[in-house]
Design a protein around this motif. Structure first.
Motif, short mmCIF file in Angstrom:
data_model
loop_
_atom_site.label_atom_id
_atom_site.label_comp_id
_atom_site.label_asym_id
_atom_site.label_seq_id
_atom_site.Cartn_x
_atom_site.Cartn_y
_atom_site.Cartn_z
N GLU A 169 4.78 -41.17 16.46
CA GLU A 169 3.66 -40.83 15.57
C GLU A 169 3.24 -39.38 15.76
O GLU A 169 2.88 -38.69 14.80
N GLN A 170 3.27 -38.90 17.01
CA GLN A 170 2.89 -37.51 17.28
C GLN A 170 3.87 -36.52 16.67
O GLN A 170 3.47 -35.47 16.16
N GLN B 255 7.89 -17.85 18.65
CA GLN B 255 7.14 -18.48 19.74
C GLN B 255 6.62 -19.85 19.32
O GLN B 255 6.55 -20.77 20.13
N HIS B 256 6.29 -19.99 18.05
CA HIS B 256 5.86 -21.29 17.51
C HIS B 256 6.97 -22.32 17.72
O HIS B 256 6.69 -23.46 18.12
N HIS B 257 8.19 -21.94 17.48
CA HIS B 257 9.34 -22.82 17.66
C HIS B 257 9.50 -23.21 19.13
O HIS B 257 9.69 -24.38 19.47
N PHE B 258 9.39 -22.22 20.02
CA PHE B 258 9.52 -22.48 21.45
C PHE B 258 8.38 -23.36 21.97
O PHE B 258 8.58 -24.22 22.83
N ASP B 259 7.17 -23.13 21.44
CA ASP B 259 6.02 -23.95 21.85
C ASP B 259 6.24 -25.42 21.51
O ASP B 259 5.89 -26.31 22.28
N GLU B 260 6.81 -25.66 20.33
CA GLU B 260 7.07 -27.04 19.92
C GLU B 260 8.14 -27.67 20.82
O GLU B 260 8.00 -28.84 21.23
N LEU B 261 9.15 -26.93 21.16
CA LEU B 261 10.17 -27.45 22.07
C LEU B 261 9.58 -27.74 23.45
O LEU B 261 9.93 -28.75 24.08
N GLU C 5 3.90 -33.81 9.09
CA GLU C 5 2.89 -33.95 8.04
C GLU C 5 2.06 -32.68 7.90
O GLU C 5 1.80 -32.22 6.78
N ILE C 6 1.65 -32.12 9.03
CA ILE C 6 0.83 -30.90 8.99
C ILE C 6 1.64 -29.73 8.45
O ILE C 6 1.13 -28.90 7.69
N SER C 7 2.92 -29.66 8.82
CA SER C 7 3.79 -28.60 8.29
C SER C 7 3.90 -28.70 6.77
O SER C 7 3.85 -27.69 6.06
N LYS C 8 4.03 -29.93 6.28
CA LYS C 8 4.13 -30.15 4.83
C LYS C 8 2.81 -29.83 4.15
O LYS C 8 2.79 -29.15 3.11
N THR D 63 -2.86 -29.46 14.81
CA THR D 63 -1.75 -30.28 15.31
C THR D 63 -2.08 -30.86 16.67
O THR D 63 -1.89 -32.07 16.90
N GLU D 64 -2.58 -30.02 17.56
CA GLU D 64 -2.92 -30.48 18.91
C GLU D 64 -4.00 -31.55 18.87
O GLU D 64 -3.90 -32.57 19.57
#
Length: 278
Positions: free
Chosen positions: A83-84, A118-124, A90-93, A62-63
């Motif tokens: 787009e980001q 933590q994955h959720h918090f990182d995205e936020l 897209e990657i999640s799907k 993703t990064e």
């Protein structure tokens, strides 16, 4: 990462999606990937660490793809931001991330549940940072609020579209949410209307975790620079070292063995030991 290790991760990923993390055994992974138990444990200390490695691989992808989207474009390019965000969807799907997360949430493993949270918090946190870059410093005090609103609008609208079988492209949903956010951003700045404190998301991640990420990022960057001028043999060693250090639990003995065969060992030794001590 060597091909066999990729093969094991791919096999495990498919099984975790199909059967769930809890119901997938190490033997299932061995049978599907065609490797021995010894080879498996040479790559991963446990099934749990294998799943963590899969999450880390998805995060790295993703990064990388988000960086490629922004390459050569100004940080305040709203189209690039859209787009980001789409890249993440897209990657999640592609990786069936929801199924992987569901498999964790129905397990009794609290450590894995914290990783999903933590994955959720990182995205936020990433969205918060990009909102400031896109809309300017004047929105920084309200950037946590705006990140939560944008994330919620996009996620819930996509969820609704999927379940109602509405034919709306993801990019259109994100663009729509961004237009709404632009109006909200102007309004909260004008009215000085703040809900959450600016440092809230930062406080949700332990300081030790932040320091570990910073140290590891500096080390991986250094290895990447050395790879650019290394010969083929040294490149192979550096590549192996990078893969091992990016795993959730680097194997100290292997890291030290590889390090001892590097021409520029002294340039990495202190950074490596600092990361391993964490």
């Amino acid at each position: 990462m060597n091909e066999r290790k990729k093969q094991v991760m791919k096999a495990a990923h498919d099984l975790f999606v199909e059967k769930g993390f809890v119901k997938t055994s190490v033997q299932d992974i061995l049978d599907k990937s065609g490797i021995s138990k010894g080879t498996f444990y040479n790559y991963f200390p446990s099934k749990k660490e294998l799943l963590i490695s899969i999450f880390e691989k998805i995060n790295m992808e993703t990064e990388q793809r988000r960086m490629e989207v922004l390459a050569g474009r100004p940080v305040d390019d709203q189209k690039a931001f859209i787009e980001q965000i789409k890249v993440k969807m897209e990657i999640s799907k592609e990786n069936k991330l929801f199924a992987l997360f569901h498999g964790v949430l129905v397990s009794e493993d609290e450590d894995l549940k914290k990783i999903v949270q933590q994955h959720h918090f990182d995205e936020l946190r990433w969205i918060q940072k990009r909102i400031v870059e896109v809309f300017g410093e004047q929105v920084r005090p309200y950037s946590v609020d705006l990140a939560i609103l944008l994330y919620g609008m996009v996620q819930n609208t996509i969820h609704f579209a999927v379940h109602t079988e509405a034919e709306v492209e993801i990019s259109h949903i994100i663009s729509y949410a961004m237009r709404r956010l632009k109006t909200i951003a102007s309004d909260v700045v004008r009215t000085n209307d703040q809900l959450f404190q600016l440092d809230l998301l930062k406080r949700l991640e332990p300081e030790s975790s932040l320091k570990r990420k910073e140290k590891k990022a500096a080390l991986i960057k250094k290895i990447g620079l050395l790879e650019q001028t290394a010969n083929e043999e040294q490149k192979e060693l550096l590549s192996f070292l990078k893969d091992e250090l990016q795993s959730s639990v680097p194997r100290r003995s292997l890291v030290q063995a590889v390090l001892s065969h590097l021409d520029k060992k002294k340039e990495l030794e202190e950074l490596v030991n600092d990361v391993l001590e964490e």
